[in-house]
Design an enzyme around this catalytic site. Structure first.
Site, short mmCIF file in Angstrom:
data_model
loop_
_atom_site.label_atom_id
_atom_site.label_comp_id
_atom_site.label_asym_id
_atom_site.label_seq_id
_atom_site.Cartn_x
_atom_site.Cartn_y
_atom_site.Cartn_z
N HIS A 98 -2.30 -0.25 -3.96
CA HIS A 98 -2.79 1.10 -3.64
C HIS A 98 -3.55 1.73 -4.80
O HIS A 98 -3.05 1.78 -5.94
CB HIS A 98 -1.63 2.01 -3.28
N HIS B 21 -1.83 1.33 6.45
CA HIS B 21 -2.33 2.41 7.31
C HIS B 21 -3.44 1.89 8.20
O HIS B 21 -4.01 0.82 7.96
CB HIS B 21 -2.87 3.56 6.44
N GLU C 39 -8.23 -2.39 6.66
CA GLU C 39 -7.48 -3.13 5.67
C GLU C 39 -6.50 -4.11 6.31
O GLU C 39 -6.27 -5.21 5.79
CB GLU C 39 -6.77 -2.15 4.74
N ASP D 101 0.87 -1.18 0.00
CA ASP D 101 0.00 0.00 0.00
C ASP D 101 0.91 1.23 0.00
O ASP D 101 2.14 1.12 -0.06
CB ASP D 101 -0.93 -0.03 1.21
N HIS E 131 -8.07 5.41 6.85
CA HIS E 131 -9.35 5.17 6.18
C HIS E 131 -9.50 3.67 6.02
O HIS E 131 -8.58 2.91 6.32
CB HIS E 131 -9.43 5.88 4.81
N GLU F 55 -0.06 4.67 1.80
CA GLU F 55 -0.20 5.68 2.85
C GLU F 55 0.80 5.48 3.99
O GLU F 55 1.16 6.44 4.68
CB GLU F 55 -1.63 5.69 3.40
#
Length: 282
Positions: free
Chosen positions: A60, A104, A134, A8, A115, A10
């Protein structure tokens, strides 16, 4: 030893703002370079521990952030979308371990760029009544396949979330959240050394015979995934999918075994994206 890496953005070293992680952002090109460097540190760590195959899934947003020429030559890259399994595309029971790079924390937390999958569209998620994002859904899905999540990198909030799901996971905090768009950053070379060393340590600690003599994986027990959306129209539309039920006007749920439940959730996200014009963010 076959290793799977889900990458990912972030939670990548040095990144703290949407302009760092969204295509078109003023620092996105720099961000994707830093993403490749974090992933490459994980690949080096896996190779040092004896990995013979490394598969990297670009997990991502548009899923085409990693430039093939920037990736370590020993790794293969899964790039682009759509992918039926999204952030976990390509993960199979034949993999001996999973590594999550740049992850994240879930929606509603204090973490950097926190998020759950779809930015502002998903308000909350629960797996068997437990708040999940996630990280937790990735860990649970991999576990259902018999693949341990051994290392996760991200900010300190993401790392704490990972160990709350499985305290054996070796985590690497590459930054320390001060707010959703602010963090104290570890120096880049230090962060990369930490990622490489953590991956090597986590994989080396696994008995070699565990990979070679792993018993056949039994079917996972059914789980219940509930998602609360910002838009009631999303939940109403999802009720047209067999097996999906409502718990209130904005929350839907489904019951079944992972990883099939994860795949079904991917369908929900694609439906939500078509209704809200907000693609999955991840």
């Amino acid at each position: 030893m076959r290793i799977y890496i889900s990458a990912d953005m972030e939670g990548i070293t040095g990144l703290i703002d949407a302009d760092d992680v969204q295509p078109g952002g003023r620092d996105y090109e720099r961000g994707r370079g830093l993403m490749a460097e974090d992933v490459n540190a994980a690949v080096r760590g896996a190779l040092a521990a004896g990995a013979t195959e490394v598969l990297v899934n670009d997990a991502h947003g548009p899923m085409r952030n990693l430039l093939p020429e920037a990736l370590h030559p020993a790794a293969r890259l899964l790039r682009g979308k759509p992918k039926q399994m999204g952030m976990l595309e390509g993960l199979t029971a034949e993999h001996d371990a999973m590594i999550c790079v740049g992850y994240h924390s879930r929606a509603g937390t204090h973490g950097v760029l926190s998020h759950s999958f779809m930015g502002h569209e998903i308000e909350d998620m629960c797996l068997d009544g437990r708040p999940v994002g996630e990280i937790g859904l990735a860990q649970a899905t991999a576990a259902a396949l018999g693949v341990p999540l051994v290392t996760l990198t991200g900010d300190d909030t993401a790392c704490a979330e990972a160990t709350a799901w499985d305290d054996v996971i070796v985590t690497v905090p590459v930054k320390y959240a001060h707010d959703r768009f602010a963090a104290e950053l570890r120096p880049v070379p230090e962060a990369h050394r930490a990622i490489e060393e953590a991956v090597t340590t986590a994989l080396s600690a696994r008995p070699k015979e565990a990979a070679a003599e792993r018993p056949p994986q039994a079917p996972s027990a059914p789980a219940t995934l509930a998602v609360r959306w910002q838009s009631a129209s999303v939940s109403t539309t999802l009720l047209g999918i067999p097996g999906v039920t409502a718990t209130d006007s904005r929350t839907v749920q489904a019951h079944g075994p992972l990883p099939g439940l994860y795949r079904l959730f991917g369908v929900w996200m694609r439906v939500a994206a078509s209704l809200t014009n907000q693609p999955p963010y991840c």
